[in-house]
Write a protein that holds these residues in place. Structure first.
Motif, PDB file in Angstrom:
ATOM      1  N   ALA A 186       0.811  -1.219   0.000  1.00 22.64           N
ATOM      2  CA  ALA A 186       0.000   0.000   0.000  1.00 22.64           C
ATOM      3  C   ALA A 186       0.844   1.268   0.000  1.00 22.64           C
ATOM      4  CB  ALA A 186      -0.940  -0.008   1.202  1.00 22.64           C
ATOM      5  N   VAL A 187       2.121   1.171   0.376  1.00 21.92           N
ATOM      6  CA  VAL A 187       2.987   2.346   0.407  1.00 21.92           C
ATOM      7  C   VAL A 187       3.106   2.983  -0.980  1.00 21.92           C
ATOM      8  CG1 VAL A 187       5.387   3.109   0.738  1.00 21.92           C
ATOM      9  CG2 VAL A 187       4.303   1.620   2.428  1.00 21.92           C
ATOM     10  N   PHE A 188       3.012   2.180  -2.025  1.00 23.68           N
ATOM     11  CA  PHE A 188       3.156   2.699  -3.385  1.00 23.68           C
ATOM     12  C   PHE A 188       2.082   3.740  -3.718  1.00 23.68           C
ATOM     13  CE2 PHE A 188       5.695  -1.089  -3.617  1.00 23.68           C
ATOM     14  CZ  PHE A 188       6.680  -0.810  -4.562  1.00 23.68           C
ATOM     15  N   TRP A 189       0.931   3.684  -3.029  1.00 21.70           N
ATOM     16  CA  TRP A 189      -0.157   4.617  -3.302  1.00 21.70           C
ATOM     17  C   TRP A 189      -0.320   5.661  -2.203  1.00 21.70           C
ATOM     18  CZ3 TRP A 189      -0.343  -0.590  -4.436  1.00 21.70           C
ATOM     19  CH2 TRP A 189      -0.513  -0.916  -5.790  1.00 21.70           C
ATOM     20  N   ALA A 190       0.569   5.652  -1.217  1.00 19.94           N
ATOM     21  CA  ALA A 190       0.425   6.557  -0.071  1.00 19.94           C
ATOM     22  C   ALA A 190       1.186   7.860  -0.320  1.00 19.94           C
ATOM     23  CB  ALA A 190       0.944   5.886   1.201  1.00 19.94           C
ATOM     24  N   HIS A 191       0.456   8.960  -0.430  1.00 20.44           N
ATOM     25  CA  HIS A 191       1.060  10.287  -0.601  1.00 20.44           C
ATOM     26  C   HIS A 191       0.334  11.256   0.326  1.00 20.44           C
ATOM     27  CE1 HIS A 191       3.317   8.855  -4.079  1.00 20.44           C
ATOM     28  NE2 HIS A 191       2.192   8.336  -4.545  1.00 20.44           N
ATOM     29  N   GLY A 192       1.076  12.142   0.926  1.00 22.13           N
ATOM     30  CA  GLY A 192       0.499  13.045   1.911  1.00 22.13           C
ATOM     31  C   GLY A 192       0.558  12.426   3.297  1.00 22.13           C
ATOM     32  N   PHE A 193       0.554  13.272   4.324  1.00 23.68           N
ATOM     33  CA  PHE A 193       0.780  12.808   5.691  1.00 23.68           C
ATOM     34  C   PHE A 193      -0.300  11.840   6.160  1.00 23.68           C
ATOM     35  CE2 PHE A 193       0.398  13.083  10.306  1.00 23.68           C
ATOM     36  CZ  PHE A 193       1.702  12.836  10.695  1.00 23.68           C
ATOM     37  N   PHE A 194      -1.568  12.140   5.877  1.00 21.86           N
ATOM     38  CA  PHE A 194      -2.655  11.298   6.374  1.00 21.86           C
ATOM     39  C   PHE A 194      -2.543   9.878   5.846  1.00 21.86           C
ATOM     40  CE2 PHE A 194      -6.830   9.366   5.611  1.00 21.86           C
ATOM     41  CZ  PHE A 194      -7.303   9.289   6.912  1.00 21.86           C
ATOM     42  N   TRP A 195      -2.385   9.741   4.515  1.00 15.28           N
ATOM     43  CA  TRP A 195      -2.335   8.407   3.927  1.00 15.28           C
ATOM     44  C   TRP A 195      -1.063   7.668   4.329  1.00 15.28           C
ATOM     45  CZ3 TRP A 195      -6.531   6.237   2.545  1.00 15.28           C
ATOM     46  CH2 TRP A 195      -7.586   6.998   2.050  1.00 15.28           C
ATOM     47  N   MET A 196       0.052   8.376   4.389  1.00 17.41           N
ATOM     48  CA  MET A 196       1.296   7.718   4.808  1.00 17.41           C
ATOM     49  C   MET A 196       1.199   7.267   6.259  1.00 17.41           C
ATOM     50  SD  MET A 196       4.213   6.619   3.799  1.00 17.41           S
ATOM     51  CE  MET A 196       4.636   7.498   2.281  1.00 17.41           C
ATOM     52  N   PHE A 197       0.575   8.091   7.098  1.00 13.43           N
ATOM     53  CA  PHE A 197       0.377   7.724   8.498  1.00 13.43           C
ATOM     54  C   PHE A 197      -0.452   6.451   8.598  1.00 13.43           C
ATOM     55  CE2 PHE A 197      -1.788   7.683  12.541  1.00 13.43           C
ATOM     56  CZ  PHE A 197      -0.860   8.185  13.447  1.00 13.43           C
ATOM     57  N   PHE A 198      -1.548   6.398   7.853  1.00 14.24           N
ATOM     58  CA  PHE A 198      -2.446   5.241   7.900  1.00 14.24           C
ATOM     59  C   PHE A 198      -1.732   3.972   7.434  1.00 14.24           C
ATOM     60  CE2 PHE A 198      -5.506   2.430   5.757  1.00 14.24           C
ATOM     61  CZ  PHE A 198      -6.373   2.161   6.811  1.00 14.24           C
ATOM     62  N   VAL A 199      -1.016   4.049   6.314  1.00 16.96           N
ATOM     63  CA  VAL A 199      -0.351   2.875   5.741  1.00 16.96           C
ATOM     64  C   VAL A 199       0.800   2.408   6.638  1.00 16.96           C
ATOM     65  CG1 VAL A 199       1.068   2.074   3.817  1.00 16.96           C
ATOM     66  CG2 VAL A 199      -1.019   3.363   3.377  1.00 16.96           C
ATOM     67  N   MET A 200       1.610   3.347   7.134  1.00 15.45           N
ATOM     68  CA  MET A 200       2.734   2.957   7.992  1.00 15.45           C
ATOM     69  C   MET A 200       2.250   2.412   9.328  1.00 15.45           C
ATOM     70  SD  MET A 200       5.741   5.754   7.181  1.00 15.45           S
ATOM     71  CE  MET A 200       6.820   4.986   8.399  1.00 15.45           C
ATOM     72  N   ALA A 201       1.116   2.909   9.817  1.00 18.26           N
ATOM     73  CA  ALA A 201       0.546   2.369  11.058  1.00 18.26           C
ATOM     74  C   ALA A 201       0.134   0.920  10.855  1.00 18.26           C
ATOM     75  CB  ALA A 201      -0.639   3.212  11.508  1.00 18.26           C
TER      76      ALA A 201
END
Length: 390
Positions: free
Chosen positions: A86-101
Motif C-alpha cells: 500500500a505504500v506505493f499509493w500513499a502520498h500526503g501525511f494522512f495516507w502515509m500515516f495510515f499505511v505505515m501504522a
C-alpha cells in the motif's frame, strides 16, 4: 546445534535484517523526498516503535497460549507484506500515516516471535544466540551498502521496489522455520505479572528503554543528519555498515566475553560507551574519522548490550512465558524507548538542529547507567530467577 537448523534460522535473520538495513538508513530520506518535515518524519517513523508497545504482546500471548510460533511468524510476515504494498499509493501525511501504522502493526511483531522461536531451539541444542544473530547483522550491512550506491545511481524511488522484493523473500522463508519444543519450567505456575513487577525486571526494562531512546534518534535521523552535512548516500551506507561490521565482531566474540565478564558488567560498559558515542556524533559531524570511530562503538551500544539483555530476559522469562517475555522486552525497550527517541528527536532536530539533538541523546544512556547500576542485581550463573520469588 544441528547444521540444517542453524542454517535455516541464520538465513531468516539475514533476510529480516536485510530489510531493516534497507529501511532504517533510507526510509527517512524517502519521506524527506516526499516533502515531509523533520517533525512529521519523527512521528511517522515512530509508528513502528509505538506498534511495538502493543502488537508483540498480543502475538506473544497467542504464541504461548497455542504453543506455536512458526504459524504466527508466517501470518505477521504476510500481513506486513500486504501493508507494504500500500505504500506505493500513499502520498500526503494522512495516507502515509495510515499505511505505515498498518504496516508497523505486523512487522513489529515478526521479530519477537522469531527471537522466541530461536531461543527455544537454542535451549535444547546448546547453541549461542549471538552466532545466529550475527547473520542478521550481515544482512543489514549488505543492504545498507548496496542500497546506498543504488539510490545514488537510480534515485530514492528505487527503495520501494527493493524493499518489496525483500518482503516477498522474507515471507517465503517463514515456511522453512521449524517449530520448537518448549520445555516446561519450574516457574510456569507464576503469572507473567509476578515476573514483570520484580525490581530486577523493572530496572532492566527501564535501563534498556533509556538506551533505545538514544538509538531512536540515531535510527530515524542519522542519515538525514549526515545528508544535511553533505555526505553522499553511498558514504552514509558505508558508515552504517561500519557500525554493523563491529556489531558482528562482538556477536562472534560474545561466548568468550561471557566467560570473563558478568552480564551486568557488559551492560554497564555498553552504556558508558553509548554516552561517548552519541556525544561524538553530535560534536564531530564534520570529521569523517571521528564519525567512523563513533560508529565502531555500535559494537557495544547495540551489539553487546542487546546480546546481554536478551540473555538476562531469558533468565527471567522461561517456559510458558518465553514468547511473552520477549514481547514485553521489545514493547518496553524498543516500543516506549524508540517512540520517545523518534518523536522527541524529530522536534529537537527541527528546532534545535542535529548537533544539539545528538548531544542531548547522550543523556539517556547516562540515565540508563544509573538505573541498571543501582537497580539490577543478578546472581551468578543464571540463578537470578531462582531468588526472584522467595
Amino acid at each position: 546445534m544441528h547444521t540444517n537448523l542453524h542454517f535455516r534460522l541464520s538465513r531468516f535473520y539475514f533476510i529480516y535484517y536485510f530489510f531493516v538495513g534497507a529501511f532504517v538508513p533510507y526510509w527517512g530520506l524517502y519521506l524527506k523526498s516526499e516533502q515531509f518535515s523533520a517533525a512529521d518524519i519523527g512521528v511517522l517513523m515512530s509508528l513502528f516503535q509505538i506498534s511495538r508497545i502493543f502488537a508483540p504482546n498480543f502475538w506473544g500471548w497467542l504464541a504461548d497460549h497455542t504453543g506455536k510460533r512458526a504459524p504466527w511468524i508466517r501470518l505477521t510476515s504476510f500481513l506486513g507484506l500486504c501493508g507494504f504494498v500500500a505504500v506505493f499509493w500513499a502520498h500526503g501525511f494522512f495516507w502515509m500515516f495510515f499505511v505505515m501504522a498498518a504496516l508497523s502493526l505486523f512487522t513489529s511483531s515478526t521479530l519477537p516471535l522469531a527471537e522466541s522461536l530461536t531461543l527455544a531451539h537454542l535451549a535444547t541444542t546448546n547453541g549461542h544466540y549471538s552466532r545466529i544473530r550475527m547473520w542478521g547483522s550481515s544482512g543489514f550491512i549488505v543492504a545498507a551498502v548496496v542500497l546506498g550506491f543504488l539510490i545514488d545511481w537510480a534515485g530514492i524511488a528505487s527503495l520501494l521496489w527493493f524493499l518489496l522484493a525483500v518482503q516477498i523473500t522474507l515471507f517465503a522463508l517463514t515456511y522453512s522455520l521449524p517449530e520448537p519444543k518448549v520445555a516446561a519450567h519450574p516457574h510456569d505456575h507464576f503469572s507473567i505479572w509476578q515476573v514483570v513487577r520484580q525490581p530486577n525486571v523493572i530496572a532492566l526494562l527501564v535501563g534498556c528503554s533509556l538506551m533505545v531512546t538514544a538509538h531512536g534518534v540515531l535510527y530515524n535521523f542519522y542519515s538525514i543528519y549526515l545528508s544535511d552535512h553533505g555526505y553522499s548516500k553511498g558514504m552514509i551506507g558505508l558508515l552504517w555498515a561500519i557500525g554493523v561490521i563491529c556489531e558482528i565482531l562482538i556477536f562472534m566474540l560474545m561466548p568468550k566475553i561471557l566467560r570473563h565478564f558478568s552480564l551486568k558488567t557488559i551492560l554497564l560498559i555498553s552504556l558508558v560507551l553509548a554516552v561517548i558515542r552519541f556525544s561524538m556524533i553530535g560534536f564531530a559531524v564534520d570529521s569523517l574519522w571521528l564519525l567512523i570511530l563513533a560508529q565502531t562503538l555500535h559494537a557495544a551500544t547495540f551489539g553487546s548490550f542487546h546480546a546481554a539483555s536478551v540473555e538476562v530476559i531469558t533468565q527471567f522469562f522461561n517456559g510458558r512465558h518465553q514468547a511473552k517475555g520477549q514481547a514485553i522486552y521489545n514493547s518496553v525497550a524498543y516500543g516506549v524507548g524508540g517512540t520517545v527517541g523518534g518523536v522527541a528527536g524529530g522536534y529537537a532536530l527541527q528546532y534545535l538542529g542535529g548537533q544539539q539533538t545528538f548531544m542531548l541523546a547522550a543523556i539517556f544512556p547516562l540515565l540508563g547507567l544509573a538505573v541498571i547500576g543501582l537497580g539490577l542485581n543478578l546472581t551468578p550463573q543464571g540463578s537470578s530467577q531462582q531468588g526472584m520469588f522467595k
